[in-house]
Design a protein around this motif. Structure first.
Motif, PDB file in Angstrom:
ATOM      1  N   ASP A 192       0.811  -1.214   0.000  1.00 42.51           N
ATOM      2  CA  ASP A 192       0.000   0.000   0.000  1.00 42.51           C
ATOM      3  C   ASP A 192       0.844   1.263   0.000  1.00 42.51           C
ATOM      4  OD1 ASP A 192      -2.281  -1.476  -0.080  1.00 42.51           O
ATOM      5  OD2 ASP A 192      -2.728  -1.313   2.065  1.00 42.51           O
ATOM      6  N   GLU A 193       1.976   1.254   0.712  1.00 44.10           N
ATOM      7  CA  GLU A 193       2.805   2.462   0.772  1.00 44.10           C
ATOM      8  C   GLU A 193       3.516   2.745  -0.554  1.00 44.10           C
ATOM      9  OE1 GLU A 193       5.037  -0.979   2.786  1.00 44.10           O
ATOM     10  OE2 GLU A 193       3.021  -0.107   2.795  1.00 44.10           O
ATOM     11  N   MET A 194       3.478   1.793  -1.491  1.00 46.32           N
ATOM     12  CA  MET A 194       4.076   1.994  -2.818  1.00 46.32           C
ATOM     13  C   MET A 194       3.003   1.904  -3.909  1.00 46.32           C
ATOM     14  SD  MET A 194       7.491  -0.352  -2.334  1.00 46.32           S
ATOM     15  CE  MET A 194       8.069   0.005  -3.987  1.00 46.32           C
ATOM     16  N   ARG A 195       1.783   2.187  -3.559  1.00 44.44           N
ATOM     17  CA  ARG A 195       0.672   2.020  -4.494  1.00 44.44           C
ATOM     18  C   ARG A 195       0.832   2.942  -5.695  1.00 44.44           C
ATOM     19  NH1 ARG A 195      -5.313   1.978  -2.134  1.00 44.44           N
ATOM     20  NH2 ARG A 195      -4.530  -0.030  -1.424  1.00 44.44           N
ATOM     21  N   LEU A 196       0.809   2.362  -6.909  1.00 46.55           N
ATOM     22  CA  LEU A 196       0.975   3.145  -8.142  1.00 46.55           C
ATOM     23  C   LEU A 196      -0.336   3.347  -8.891  1.00 46.55           C
ATOM     24  CD1 LEU A 196       4.321   1.649  -9.503  1.00 46.55           C
ATOM     25  CD2 LEU A 196       3.969   3.751  -8.197  1.00 46.55           C
ATOM     26  N   TRP A 197      -1.395   2.674  -8.445  1.00 48.61           N
ATOM     27  CA  TRP A 197      -2.711   2.844  -9.065  1.00 48.61           C
ATOM     28  C   TRP A 197      -3.703   3.297  -7.990  1.00 48.61           C
ATOM     29  CZ3 TRP A 197      -2.519   2.185 -14.295  1.00 48.61           C
ATOM     30  CH2 TRP A 197      -1.518   1.376 -14.805  1.00 48.61           C
ATOM     31  N   PRO A 198      -3.570   4.521  -7.482  1.00 50.33           N
ATOM     32  CA  PRO A 198      -4.483   4.966  -6.409  1.00 50.33           C
ATOM     33  C   PRO A 198      -5.939   4.843  -6.849  1.00 50.33           C
ATOM     34  CG  PRO A 198      -2.692   6.532  -6.736  1.00 50.33           C
ATOM     35  CD  PRO A 198      -2.616   5.561  -7.866  1.00 50.33           C
ATOM     36  N   PRO A 199      -6.818   4.370  -5.949  1.00 47.08           N
ATOM     37  CA  PRO A 199      -8.211   4.119  -6.341  1.00 47.08           C
ATOM     38  C   PRO A 199      -9.091   5.370  -6.394  1.00 47.08           C
ATOM     39  CG  PRO A 199      -7.880   3.496  -4.057  1.00 47.08           C
ATOM     40  CD  PRO A 199      -6.540   3.903  -4.585  1.00 47.08           C
ATOM     41  N   THR A 200      -8.586   6.483  -5.859  1.00 46.46           N
ATOM     42  CA  THR A 200      -9.393   7.705  -5.817  1.00 46.46           C
ATOM     43  C   THR A 200      -8.582   8.866  -6.373  1.00 46.46           C
ATOM     44  OG1 THR A 200     -10.480   6.891  -3.816  1.00 46.46           O
ATOM     45  CG2 THR A 200     -10.793   9.218  -4.367  1.00 46.46           C
ATOM     46  N   CYS A 201      -9.125   9.566  -7.345  1.00 46.96           N
ATOM     47  CA  CYS A 201      -8.405  10.653  -7.997  1.00 46.96           C
ATOM     48  C   CYS A 201      -8.112  11.784  -7.008  1.00 46.96           C
ATOM     49  CB  CYS A 201      -9.229  11.220  -9.163  1.00 46.96           C
ATOM     50  SG  CYS A 201      -9.380  10.093 -10.553  1.00 46.96           S
ATOM     51  N   GLY A 202      -6.842  12.197  -6.949  1.00 46.03           N
ATOM     52  CA  GLY A 202      -6.468  13.378  -6.192  1.00 46.03           C
ATOM     53  C   GLY A 202      -6.263  13.171  -4.718  1.00 46.03           C
ATOM     54  N   PHE A 203      -6.435  11.945  -4.207  1.00 51.04           N
ATOM     55  CA  PHE A 203      -6.334  11.722  -2.762  1.00 51.04           C
ATOM     56  C   PHE A 203      -5.307  10.631  -2.467  1.00 51.04           C
ATOM     57  CE2 PHE A 203     -10.579  13.400  -3.482  1.00 51.04           C
ATOM     58  CZ  PHE A 203     -10.634  14.429  -2.544  1.00 51.04           C
ATOM     59  N   GLY A 204      -4.861  10.580  -1.212  1.00 52.11           N
ATOM     60  CA  GLY A 204      -3.899   9.564  -0.818  1.00 52.11           C
ATOM     61  C   GLY A 204      -2.561   9.774  -1.497  1.00 52.11           C
ATOM     62  N   ALA A 205      -2.058   8.699  -2.097  1.00 50.96           N
ATOM     63  CA  ALA A 205      -0.750   8.742  -2.753  1.00 50.96           C
ATOM     64  C   ALA A 205      -0.850   9.135  -4.224  1.00 50.96           C
ATOM     65  CB  ALA A 205      -0.076   7.382  -2.616  1.00 50.96           C
ATOM     66  N   TRP A 206      -1.939   9.809  -4.598  1.00 56.39           N
ATOM     67  CA  TRP A 206      -2.156  10.130  -6.021  1.00 56.39           C
ATOM     68  C   TRP A 206      -1.000  10.937  -6.602  1.00 56.39           C
ATOM     69  CZ3 TRP A 206      -5.817   8.596  -9.474  1.00 56.39           C
ATOM     70  CH2 TRP A 206      -5.874   9.293 -10.687  1.00 56.39           C
ATOM     71  N   ASP A 207      -0.620  12.028  -5.947  1.00 55.32           N
ATOM     72  CA  ASP A 207       0.430  12.898  -6.492  1.00 55.32           C
ATOM     73  C   ASP A 207       1.771  12.173  -6.577  1.00 55.32           C
ATOM     74  OD1 ASP A 207      -1.354  14.972  -6.780  1.00 55.32           O
ATOM     75  OD2 ASP A 207      -0.869  15.877  -4.830  1.00 55.32           O
ATOM     76  N   GLU A 208       2.121  11.431  -5.545  1.00 56.13           N
ATOM     77  CA  GLU A 208       3.392  10.704  -5.559  1.00 56.13           C
ATOM     78  C   GLU A 208       3.418   9.659  -6.673  1.00 56.13           C
ATOM     79  OE1 GLU A 208       1.494  11.227  -2.998  1.00 56.13           O
ATOM     80  OE2 GLU A 208       2.687  12.327  -1.509  1.00 56.13           O
ATOM     81  N   ALA A 209       2.303   8.933  -6.831  1.00 59.30           N
ATOM     82  CA  ALA A 209       2.239   7.906  -7.873  1.00 59.30           C
ATOM     83  C   ALA A 209       2.396   8.519  -9.256  1.00 59.30           C
ATOM     84  CB  ALA A 209       0.919   7.142  -7.779  1.00 59.30           C
ATOM     85  N   HIS A 210       1.778   9.661  -9.475  1.00 58.47           N
ATOM     86  CA  HIS A 210       1.830  10.238 -10.818  1.00 58.47           C
ATOM     87  C   HIS A 210       3.116  10.994 -11.095  1.00 58.47           C
ATOM     88  CE1 HIS A 210      -2.345   8.987 -10.693  1.00 58.47           C
ATOM     89  NE2 HIS A 210      -2.241   8.933 -12.003  1.00 58.47           N
ATOM     90  N   ARG A 211       3.827  11.386 -10.050  1.00 59.37           N
ATOM     91  CA  ARG A 211       5.193  11.870 -10.272  1.00 59.37           C
ATOM     92  C   ARG A 211       6.077  10.715 -10.753  1.00 59.37           C
ATOM     93  NH1 ARG A 211       4.278  15.576  -5.872  1.00 59.37           N
ATOM     94  NH2 ARG A 211       4.947  14.027  -4.326  1.00 59.37           N
ATOM     95  N   PHE A 212       5.823   9.529 -10.180  1.00 56.62           N
ATOM     96  CA  PHE A 212       6.565   8.343 -10.632  1.00 56.62           C
ATOM     97  C   PHE A 212       6.232   8.018 -12.086  1.00 56.62           C
ATOM     98  CE2 PHE A 212       6.552   3.774 -11.460  1.00 56.62           C
ATOM     99  CZ  PHE A 212       7.872   3.444 -11.172  1.00 56.62           C
TER     100      PHE A 212
END
Length: 233
Positions: A192-212
């Motif tokens: 979960d702490e490395m999640r690359l497909w966040p289930p909710t747009c704009g929340f949680g790890a969304w920004d970090e995942a999309h920087r990746f």
């Protein structure tokens, strides 16, 4: 005594060899677009477009869809469109050792542009259609989702371009499907702490995942450029 008259021909400055070669290559590329568009195997891409539209309708996206369901559906459609676009790289002329009107890399690059452009256009149409049916005020960033789709498309094209160098027919393009499946499974199963497909747009790890995803975007296209090189020098 004979007289030598000055020449009436205007002096024409010849372009450097590189400029002539580049201009000639552009002309050849433009002339190749129509025959390559007819030669491409559009069947898999058309099947994904029709199947994706039917799946979106069957999952209830016609009326007030759930944003989470819409997000998953668009990701699945983007992945499948990328895999289907790779079938356009199956080129019977690529194994021909005789003279060809254009180098292999140019033909394959045009196939990537035509099929990849069609895949992106189909995904954007699905996105716009879905967005128009979401509740007002729902965050659904097209840029971030398009980056995800761009990575999937690049990986599929690069895998397909590599496979068709060593095998012929549709079975070579199936390599893109396998690679896509492995990529999705590998990233979905991360902690979960490395999640690359966040289930909710704009929340949680969304920004970090999309920087990746944005940082990874050039890599499959660099791989694709290497795979498109001419088979022999």
């Amino acid at each position: 005594m004979p007289m030598t008259l000055p020449s009436t021909r205007p002096h024409v400055r010849t372009a450097p060899g590189g400029a002539r070669s580049a201009a000639s290559r552009w002309r050849v590329a433009v002339l190749l677009v129509r025959p390559l568009a007819r030669a491409i195997d559009w069947g898999p891409l058309a099947a994904v477009v029709v199947g994706g539209a039917a799946a979106l309708a069957l999952t209830g996206l016609v009326r007030q869809p759930d944003p989470g369901t819409a997000l998953v559906a668009l990701r699945i459609v983007g992945t499948l469109l990328g895999s289907a676009a790779a079938f356009a790289l199956v080129d019977p002329m690529s194994a021909d050792l005789g003279a060809a009107p254009a180098p292999r890399w140019l033909r394959q690059a045009l196939r990537c542009l035509l099929a990849g452009g069609a895949a992106v256009a189909a995904w954007l149409a699905a996105f716009a259609w879905t967005l128009s049916r979401l509740p007002d005020g729902v965050l659904f960033p097209v840029g971030d989702l398009l980056v995800e789709m761009g990575v999937c498309l690049g990986v599929a094209l690069a895998a397909g371009a590599t496979a068709v160098r060593h095998a012929r027919g549709r079975q070579a393009a199936m390599a893109s499907v396998v690679v896509q499946l492995l990529l999705v499974l590998a990233t979905v199963l991360l902690p979960d702490e490395m999640r690359l497909w966040p289930p909710t747009c704009g929340f949680g790890a969304w920004d970090e995942a999309h920087r990746f995803w944005l940082a990874m975007l050039p890599l499959p296209y660099a791989w694709l450029a290497l795979a498109l090189r001419d088979a022999r020098r």
